[in-house]
Design a protein around this motif. Structure first.
Motif, PDB file in Angstrom:
ATOM      1  N   PRO A 106       0.748  -0.976   0.162  1.00  0.00           N
ATOM      2  CA  PRO A 106      -0.119  -0.318   0.003  1.00  0.00           C
ATOM      3  C   PRO A 106       0.832   1.076  -0.264  1.00  0.00           C
ATOM      4  O   PRO A 106       2.200   1.329   0.641  1.00  0.00           O
ATOM      5  CB  PRO A 106      -0.343  -0.364   1.704  1.00  0.00           C
ATOM      6  CG  PRO A 106       0.305  -0.681   2.401  1.00  0.00           C
ATOM      7  CD  PRO A 106       0.782  -2.245   0.900  1.00  0.00           C
ATOM      8  N   ALA A 107       0.445   2.108  -0.909  1.00  0.00           N
ATOM      9  CA  ALA A 107       1.527   3.386  -1.208  1.00  0.00           C
ATOM     10  C   ALA A 107       1.495   4.706   0.637  1.00  0.00           C
ATOM     11  O   ALA A 107       1.504   4.720   0.648  1.00  0.00           O
ATOM     12  CB  ALA A 107       0.123   4.624  -2.024  1.00  0.00           C
ATOM     13  N   LEU A 108       0.533   3.777   1.510  1.00  0.00           N
ATOM     14  CA  LEU A 108       1.395   4.854   2.973  1.00  0.00           C
ATOM     15  C   LEU A 108       1.458   3.816   3.487  1.00  0.00           C
ATOM     16  O   LEU A 108       1.969   4.332   5.048  1.00  0.00           O
ATOM     17  CB  LEU A 108      -1.097   5.102   3.553  1.00  0.00           C
ATOM     18  CG  LEU A 108      -1.617   6.249   2.211  1.00  0.00           C
ATOM     19  CD1 LEU A 108      -2.692   6.291   3.147  1.00  0.00           C
ATOM     20  CD2 LEU A 108      -1.043   6.968   2.225  1.00  0.00           C
ATOM     21  N   GLY A 109       1.957   2.596   3.201  1.00  0.00           N
ATOM     22  CA  GLY A 109       2.766   2.329   3.919  1.00  0.00           C
ATOM     23  C   GLY A 109       2.025   0.981   5.166  1.00  0.00           C
ATOM     24  O   GLY A 109       0.980   0.609   4.890  1.00  0.00           O
ATOM     25  N   PRO A 110       2.243   0.275   5.949  1.00  0.00           N
ATOM     26  CA  PRO A 110       2.020   0.157   6.975  1.00  0.00           C
ATOM     27  C   PRO A 110       0.999   0.549   8.257  1.00  0.00           C
ATOM     28  O   PRO A 110      -0.071   0.195   8.681  1.00  0.00           O
ATOM     29  CB  PRO A 110       2.892  -0.255   7.941  1.00  0.00           C
ATOM     30  CG  PRO A 110       4.047   0.444   7.537  1.00  0.00           C
ATOM     31  CD  PRO A 110       3.577   1.134   6.282  1.00  0.00           C
ATOM     32  N   MET A 111       1.407   2.331   8.188  1.00  0.00           N
ATOM     33  CA  MET A 111      -0.837   2.831   8.841  1.00  0.00           C
ATOM     34  C   MET A 111      -1.412   1.827   7.732  1.00  0.00           C
ATOM     35  O   MET A 111      -3.180   2.323   8.021  1.00  0.00           O
ATOM     36  CB  MET A 111       0.156   4.438   8.727  1.00  0.00           C
ATOM     37  CG  MET A 111       1.029   4.327   9.482  1.00  0.00           C
ATOM     38  SD  MET A 111       0.637   3.659  11.479  1.00  0.00           S
ATOM     39  CE  MET A 111      -0.704   5.043  11.794  1.00  0.00           C
ATOM     40  N   SER A 112      -1.564   2.224   6.999  1.00  0.00           N
ATOM     41  CA  SER A 112      -3.049   1.313   6.210  1.00  0.00           C
ATOM     42  C   SER A 112      -3.665   0.419   6.575  1.00  0.00           C
ATOM     43  O   SER A 112      -4.815   0.536   6.839  1.00  0.00           O
ATOM     44  CB  SER A 112      -2.805   0.961   4.603  1.00  0.00           C
ATOM     45  OG  SER A 112      -2.055   1.713   3.989  1.00  0.00           O
ATOM     46  N   GLY A 150      -6.399   5.862  -7.067  1.00  0.00           N
ATOM     47  CA  GLY A 150      -6.133   4.378  -6.704  1.00  0.00           C
ATOM     48  C   GLY A 150      -5.450   3.474  -5.686  1.00  0.00           C
ATOM     49  O   GLY A 150      -5.546   2.822  -5.003  1.00  0.00           O
ATOM     50  N   ALA A 151      -4.572   4.590  -5.751  1.00  0.00           N
ATOM     51  CA  ALA A 151      -3.563   4.244  -4.956  1.00  0.00           C
ATOM     52  C   ALA A 151      -3.793   4.625  -3.181  1.00  0.00           C
ATOM     53  O   ALA A 151      -4.111   3.136  -2.146  1.00  0.00           O
ATOM     54  CB  ALA A 151      -1.934   4.967  -4.339  1.00  0.00           C
ATOM     55  N   LEU A 152      -4.693   5.395  -2.999  1.00  0.00           N
ATOM     56  CA  LEU A 152      -5.054   5.717  -1.821  1.00  0.00           C
ATOM     57  C   LEU A 152      -6.373   5.081  -1.618  1.00  0.00           C
ATOM     58  O   LEU A 152      -6.491   4.384  -0.468  1.00  0.00           O
ATOM     59  CB  LEU A 152      -5.377   6.989  -1.536  1.00  0.00           C
ATOM     60  CG  LEU A 152      -4.985   8.031  -1.763  1.00  0.00           C
ATOM     61  CD1 LEU A 152      -5.444  10.055  -1.834  1.00  0.00           C
ATOM     62  CD2 LEU A 152      -3.507   8.155  -0.306  1.00  0.00           C
ATOM     63  N   SER A 155      -4.932   1.721  -0.395  1.00  0.00           N
ATOM     64  CA  SER A 155      -4.241   1.710   1.004  1.00  0.00           C
ATOM     65  C   SER A 155      -5.957   2.131   2.715  1.00  0.00           C
ATOM     66  O   SER A 155      -5.260   2.424   3.084  1.00  0.00           O
ATOM     67  CB  SER A 155      -3.198   3.123   1.237  1.00  0.00           C
ATOM     68  OG  SER A 155      -2.424   2.641   0.306  1.00  0.00           O
ATOM     69  N   GLY A 156      -6.687   2.007   1.852  1.00  0.00           N
ATOM     70  CA  GLY A 156      -7.455   1.462   2.419  1.00  0.00           C
ATOM     71  C   GLY A 156      -8.453   3.173   3.320  1.00  0.00           C
ATOM     72  O   GLY A 156      -9.545   2.995   3.432  1.00  0.00           O
ATOM     73  N   VAL A 157      -8.484   4.000   2.312  1.00  0.00           N
ATOM     74  CA  VAL A 157      -8.753   5.228   1.893  1.00  0.00           C
ATOM     75  C   VAL A 157      -9.775   5.120   1.374  1.00  0.00           C
ATOM     76  O   VAL A 157     -10.414   4.075   0.096  1.00  0.00           O
ATOM     77  CB  VAL A 157      -7.849   6.018   1.757  1.00  0.00           C
ATOM     78  CG1 VAL A 157      -9.126   7.928   1.249  1.00  0.00           C
ATOM     79  CG2 VAL A 157      -6.967   6.353   2.548  1.00  0.00           C
ATOM     80  N   ASP A 158     -11.557   5.693   1.865  1.00  0.00           N
ATOM     81  CA  ASP A 158     -13.055   5.722   1.690  1.00  0.00           C
ATOM     82  C   ASP A 158     -13.201   6.872   0.543  1.00  0.00           C
ATOM     83  O   ASP A 158     -14.139   7.480  -0.614  1.00  0.00           O
ATOM     84  CB  ASP A 158     -13.391   5.413   2.494  1.00  0.00           C
ATOM     85  CG  ASP A 158     -13.186   3.343   3.096  1.00  0.00           C
ATOM     86  OD1 ASP A 158     -13.787   2.697   1.913  1.00  0.00           O
ATOM     87  OD2 ASP A 158     -13.215   3.554   4.344  1.00  0.00           O
ATOM     88  N   ALA A 159     -12.655   7.701   1.441  1.00  0.00           N
ATOM     89  CA  ALA A 159     -12.574   9.263   0.317  1.00  0.00           C
ATOM     90  C   ALA A 159     -11.375  10.146   0.834  1.00  0.00           C
ATOM     91  O   ALA A 159     -10.417   9.634   2.079  1.00  0.00           O
ATOM     92  CB  ALA A 159     -14.220  10.025   0.778  1.00  0.00           C
ATOM     93  N   VAL A 160     -12.038  11.318  -0.096  1.00  0.00           N
ATOM     94  CA  VAL A 160     -10.589  11.937   0.357  1.00  0.00           C
ATOM     95  C   VAL A 160     -11.721  13.994   0.246  1.00  0.00           C
ATOM     96  O   VAL A 160     -12.139  14.039  -0.556  1.00  0.00           O
ATOM     97  CB  VAL A 160      -9.748  12.127  -1.096  1.00  0.00           C
ATOM     98  CG1 VAL A 160      -8.585  10.415  -0.714  1.00  0.00           C
ATOM     99  CG2 VAL A 160     -10.027  12.113  -2.178  1.00  0.00           C
ATOM    100  N   THR A 161     -10.418  14.095   0.698  1.00  0.00           N
ATOM    101  CA  THR A 161     -11.549  15.961   0.111  1.00  0.00           C
ATOM    102  C   THR A 161     -10.145  16.670  -0.812  1.00  0.00           C
ATOM    103  O   THR A 161      -8.671  16.294  -0.204  1.00  0.00           O
ATOM    104  CB  THR A 161     -11.068  16.272   1.273  1.00  0.00           C
ATOM    105  OG1 THR A 161     -11.213  18.104   1.010  1.00  0.00           O
ATOM    106  CG2 THR A 161     -10.081  16.410   2.820  1.00  0.00           C
ATOM    107  N   MET A 162     -10.529  17.548  -1.702  1.00  0.00           N
ATOM    108  CA  MET A 162      -9.375  18.603  -1.796  1.00  0.00           C
ATOM    109  C   MET A 162      -9.385  19.846  -1.753  1.00  0.00           C
ATOM    110  O   MET A 162      -9.141  20.897  -2.513  1.00  0.00           O
ATOM    111  CB  MET A 162      -9.221  18.302  -3.711  1.00  0.00           C
ATOM    112  CG  MET A 162      -8.774  17.155  -3.638  1.00  0.00           C
ATOM    113  SD  MET A 162      -8.637  16.839  -5.839  1.00  0.00           S
ATOM    114  CE  MET A 162      -7.846  17.629  -5.795  1.00  0.00           C
TER     115      MET A 162
END
Length: 390
Positions: A106-112, A150-152, A155-162
């Motif tokens: 995962p792109a975010l590493g083990p914190m994913s 897609g990378a996020l 990594s377990g991310v379900d939504a992002v803010t921009m």
């Protein structure tokens, strides 16, 4: 934007594991169970999270998404029905030392793992999504490709803010590309849109019987907020500087959801105590019905706690970050996981991490973890917030 799928990624993974165990044990399935499973797959497709369906709804350009009816039997869930877990982390982008993370899973590493463990996880994407455009008249410029979304997700991310001060670093052409990436994103992108209505529109989903709405906006008074603020017929970011418009969005979200999260870009870089403008808008958002008000921007962590019934986190700090910020403790970070039961915050758990030399947040345990956690708790002292349940 709306997704009516009532199942979380974590619950679906458990359901599939149970099915495999039943097959391996040679337990026959009755016609009734087969029918129920078939119905479940008809509804949930490939077995993704509630956010996965957002890829088919044209992001903020579509006012609603209609899914098939829920199956007669839904998979078991660790929490009782009416309870949902929400995980939040800070600023991420894919540039300079973190650019190569697009090729790592995962792109975010083990914190994913911490993000994936929650029913719903969210971060701030501090970047334009474009390879074109003109760098705007500002000191720092961040951009990435649509692959970041897609990378996020992986990594377990379900939504992002921009809704932040780097979403339009490459001008109107870059903004056009970002909106195109939003429309084809595998996860919902909030806080930016083709017009004001789209930028302030909440992402709405149902998880474990809980209707969840997420709104995002930027309170940072900068070039982006002044030049690229979304208007009635103008694309851009949702602005918290237009407080009445943001409060209206939150009140509208509250009418259609049990739990409302507001993710803000706010605060002053390098300052670990919230300013009066942050405290003021947090109080207004709480009164408008927000269950949680969280955010980033300062590149350092700020305190968190309860403001009446509302959980407030004034700053998560950097998370996946291109370089060391020139502020003390800027590499300290973590994931905050809220358990919300029947609309009320029941627990808030902080998992500490430290941004390493490659810009990746690494979990911290033992004495190192306690040091970050203790310092984070001490930051509440200047917030005026009460201790959150844990």
């Amino acid at each position: 934007m709306t997704d009516t799928g009532p199942i979380s990624r974590r619950a679906d993974r458990r359901a599939r594991a149970r099915r495999r165990r039943r097959r391996n044990a040679g337990i026959g399935l009755s016609v009734v169970v087969i029918a129920a499973v078939a119905t479940g797959w008809a509804v949930y497709g490939r077995g993704g999270s509630p956010a996965d369906a957002a890829a088919h709804q044209g992001a903020t350009t579509a006012p609603a998404h209609t899914a098939a009816a829920a199956p007669a039997t839904t998979p078991a869930h660790r929490e009782p029905r009416g309870t949902v877990t929400l995980a939040f982390a800070g600023d991420v982008h894919f540039t300079e030392r973190t650019a190569d993370r697009l090729g790592v899973d995962p792109a975010l590493g083990p914190m994913s793992k911490v993000l994936s463990a929650a029913d719903f996880a969210m971060v701030n994407l501090e970047s334009a999504i474009t390879t074109r455009g003109t760098a705007q008249p500002k000191k720092y410029h961040f951009r990435t490709t649509p692959a970041a979304l897609g990378a996020l997700q992986r990594s377990g991310v379900d939504a992002v803010t921009m809704a932040n001060n780097h979403a339009v670093d490459y001008g109107s052409q870059g903004l056009t590309d970002s909106l195109a990436a939003q429309a084809s994103s595998p996860i919902p992108v909030v806080g930016i849109g083709a017009d004001e209505a789209a930028a302030y529109r909440p992402y709405v989903t149902t998880v474990n019987g809980v209707r969840l709405a997420v709104v995002a906006a930027s309170q940072v008074q900068d070039y982006t907020n002044q030049t690229y603020r979304a208007g009635p017929s103008r694309p851009g970011i949702a602005s918290a500087l237009d407080r009445p418009r943001l409060l209206k969005a939150v009140k509208d979200a509250k009418r259609q959801a049990d739990v409302v999260v507001v993710y803000l870009h706010w605060g002053t870089e390098g300052q670990s105590c919230p300013g009066p403008e942050q405290k003021s808008i947090a109080a207004d958002l709480s009164a408008a019905g927000a269950t949680a008000v969280v955010g980033t921007h300062a590149h350092v962590m700020l305190g968190s706690g309860m403001l009446g019934p509302t959980y407030v986190a004034y700053g998560f700090g950097n998370f996946l970050w291109y370089g060391s910020s020139p502020y003390p403790h800027s590499d300290q970070t973590g994931v905050t996981t809220l358990t919300v039961s029947h609309g009320h915050v029941a627990t808030a758990v902080f998992t500490p991490a430290l941004v390493d030399g490659d810009g990746v947040p690494q979990p911290q345990t033992g004495a190192a973890g306690r040091q970050i956690t203790d310092r984070y708790a001490q930051l509440r002292g200047c917030t005026g917030l009460a201790t959150a349940p844990h």
